[in-house]
Design an enzyme around this catalytic site. Sequence first.
Site, PDB file in Angstrom:
ATOM      1  N   ILE A 122       0.862  -1.186   0.000  1.00  0.00           N
ATOM      2  CA  ILE A 122       0.000   0.000   0.000  1.00  0.00           C
ATOM      3  C   ILE A 122       0.895   1.232   0.000  1.00  0.00           C
ATOM      4  O   ILE A 122       1.557   1.554   0.988  1.00  0.00           O
ATOM      5  CB  ILE A 122      -0.959   0.003   1.207  1.00  0.00           C
ATOM      6  CG1 ILE A 122      -1.994  -1.118   1.039  1.00  0.00           C
ATOM      7  CG2 ILE A 122      -1.656   1.355   1.353  1.00  0.00           C
ATOM      8  CD1 ILE A 122      -3.050  -1.187   2.105  1.00  0.00           C
ATOM      9  N   CYS A 133       2.739   6.462  -6.782  1.00  0.00           N
ATOM     10  CA  CYS A 133       1.642   6.396  -5.817  1.00  0.00           C
ATOM     11  C   CYS A 133       1.805   7.473  -4.744  1.00  0.00           C
ATOM     12  O   CYS A 133       2.901   7.682  -4.229  1.00  0.00           O
ATOM     13  CB  CYS A 133       1.610   5.013  -5.167  1.00  0.00           C
ATOM     14  SG  CYS A 133       0.181   4.750  -4.106  1.00  0.00           S
ATOM     15  N   GLY A 191       6.144  -2.094 -12.048  1.00  0.00           N
ATOM     16  CA  GLY A 191       5.522  -1.136 -12.955  1.00  0.00           C
ATOM     17  C   GLY A 191       6.544  -0.254 -13.619  1.00  0.00           C
ATOM     18  O   GLY A 191       6.804  -0.363 -14.811  1.00  0.00           O
ATOM     19  N   GLY A 215      -4.051   5.550  -9.690  1.00  0.00           N
ATOM     20  CA  GLY A 215      -4.770   6.495  -8.841  1.00  0.00           C
ATOM     21  C   GLY A 215      -4.625   7.926  -9.304  1.00  0.00           C
ATOM     22  O   GLY A 215      -5.063   8.851  -8.614  1.00  0.00           O
ATOM     23  N   ARG A 272     -11.086   1.430  -8.087  1.00  0.00           N
ATOM     24  CA  ARG A 272      -9.980   0.861  -7.305  1.00  0.00           C
ATOM     25  C   ARG A 272      -9.766   1.655  -6.017  1.00  0.00           C
ATOM     26  O   ARG A 272      -9.321   1.111  -5.006  1.00  0.00           O
ATOM     27  CB  ARG A 272      -8.698   0.852  -8.139  1.00  0.00           C
ATOM     28  CG  ARG A 272      -7.541   0.091  -7.499  1.00  0.00           C
ATOM     29  CD  ARG A 272      -6.300   0.120  -8.397  1.00  0.00           C
ATOM     30  NE  ARG A 272      -5.314  -0.846  -7.952  1.00  0.00           N
ATOM     31  CZ  ARG A 272      -4.437  -0.647  -6.979  1.00  0.00           C
ATOM     32  NH1 ARG A 272      -4.430   0.522  -6.346  1.00  0.00           N
ATOM     33  NH2 ARG A 272      -3.575  -1.586  -6.634  1.00  0.00           N
ATOM     34  N   HIS A 295      25.648   2.963  -2.545  1.00  0.00           N
ATOM     35  CA  HIS A 295      25.593   3.460  -3.921  1.00  0.00           C
ATOM     36  C   HIS A 295      26.979   3.940  -4.355  1.00  0.00           C
ATOM     37  O   HIS A 295      27.847   4.204  -3.516  1.00  0.00           O
ATOM     38  CB  HIS A 295      24.582   4.606  -4.016  1.00  0.00           C
ATOM     39  CG  HIS A 295      23.157   4.154  -3.999  1.00  0.00           C
ATOM     40  ND1 HIS A 295      22.437   3.912  -5.144  1.00  0.00           N
ATOM     41  CD2 HIS A 295      22.317   3.872  -2.962  1.00  0.00           C
ATOM     42  CE1 HIS A 295      21.218   3.516  -4.827  1.00  0.00           C
ATOM     43  NE2 HIS A 295      21.119   3.479  -3.503  1.00  0.00           N
TER      44      HIS A 295
END
Length: 493
Positions: A304, A310, A366, A394, A406, A477
């Site tokens: 979530i 998002c 994604g 969203g 959704r 990194h």
Amino acid sequence: MSNWDTKFLKKGYTFDDVLLIPAESHVLPNEVDLKTKLADNLTLNIPIITAAMDTVTGSKMAIAIARAGGLGVIHKNMSITEQAEEVRKVKRSENGVIIDPFFLTPEHKVSEAEELMQRYRISGVPIVETLANRKLVGIITNRDMRFISDYNAPISEHMTSEHLVTAAVGTDLETAERILHEHRIEKLPLVDNSGRLSGLITIKDIEKVIEFPHAAKDEFGRLLVAAAVGVTSDTFERAEALFEAGADAIVIDTAHGHSAGVLRKIAEIRAHFPNRTLIAGNIATAEGARALYDAGVDVVKVGIGPGSICTTRVVAGVGVPQVTAIYDAAAVAREYGKTIIADGGIKYSGDIVKALAAGGNAVMLGSMFAGTDEAPGETEIYQGRKFKTYRGMGSIAAMKKGSSDRYFQGSVNEANKLVPEGIEGRVAYKGAASDIVFQMLGGIRSGMGYVGAGDIQELHENAQFVEMSGAGLIESHPHDVQITNEAPNYSVH
């Protein structure tokens, strides 16, 4: 009952908070087995799933990832007919044996054969005596149609009907390849004892078996594919159409899977489709996973708010850092003997290893695929560089297109009344999806080699994490250097 005393429950970790501890290893990276079984009919050769997003997964992406050994989830921002057609394209793109080949009769027009061949990118169609008896009487191919001027003519005038080469039902691919080569043909119809068309083997499908040896396939040799549905009035109609089109699983896709209305709908879907594979989410807690399994779900999707596009965590203030969410849900999955998909927040191949080590059986991606050729997002040039559009489901644009349910806003008709939980953006163009997968798998294999895990189950059982400080992340990194030539599996975000 009050939760006041446990309000600050615990500390949560995400990918940049932890590292896997290297361990004694007797496993070389090229010896690692990446196969993962999500459900009885859903075994993947690599633990990678592309997200059900309208700028990530259509039929082209689903075909590409299934050929690599993973799974694509066709997004639902389209009509039921269009989505079912996308599923059919995947299922018909590659077959060991085509068990339900297209066919026409001699009375059909040549134009109908051409339309069928163009729509499904096939080079020939078997011709049967009647649609009822399906007795094979001929075949029409591109070669037969090459010099036709009257496309309204019946197929009977142009089909090949003499010296038809056929084989019996049950013929294996090795025998079929020999027959095709011997007779210099590309299609081999399979017939039963009565001469009825019962299948088809093509040279292209045999070539694809050789070209993509690790492809994820169903029991009939077709590529695996899943498709998303929402919790709406058309859920059953959409699910029915998707299963009829050949979907191996449906993904019941909501922002909050641990919701009473969603759980009721899932229980109804399970009752309606008792023997189908159901994937559902999203959740971020052990209790959420338990509720979904109890409702009848086979695979739970965890995450979530971790995705790059998002905004749920900042708009709603809700979520659980992804590594902790995966671990908590996985504990319940182990109890039920079921599986989870870690969905979101992954930036590098090392994050995939961490997600699997925390208990994930596969990851859903994604942004890592949004910039590829196969992604349906639009290509654009910005400041001389090539990009592809990428947006959250969203986002306002995606919600207007069909994903508002959704986020439990399906009844909102005006765009300015929508409350988005995602943004629209662009990602750098990355080329073919297969190149991205190659680098991902190399990183996963390397990570599993470092911790001595020969397969994903061993990774679950034996991998250990160390918490990392902010300085540890900086140290992880590249630092104190100016990068002059970027690596294919690393870029500065």
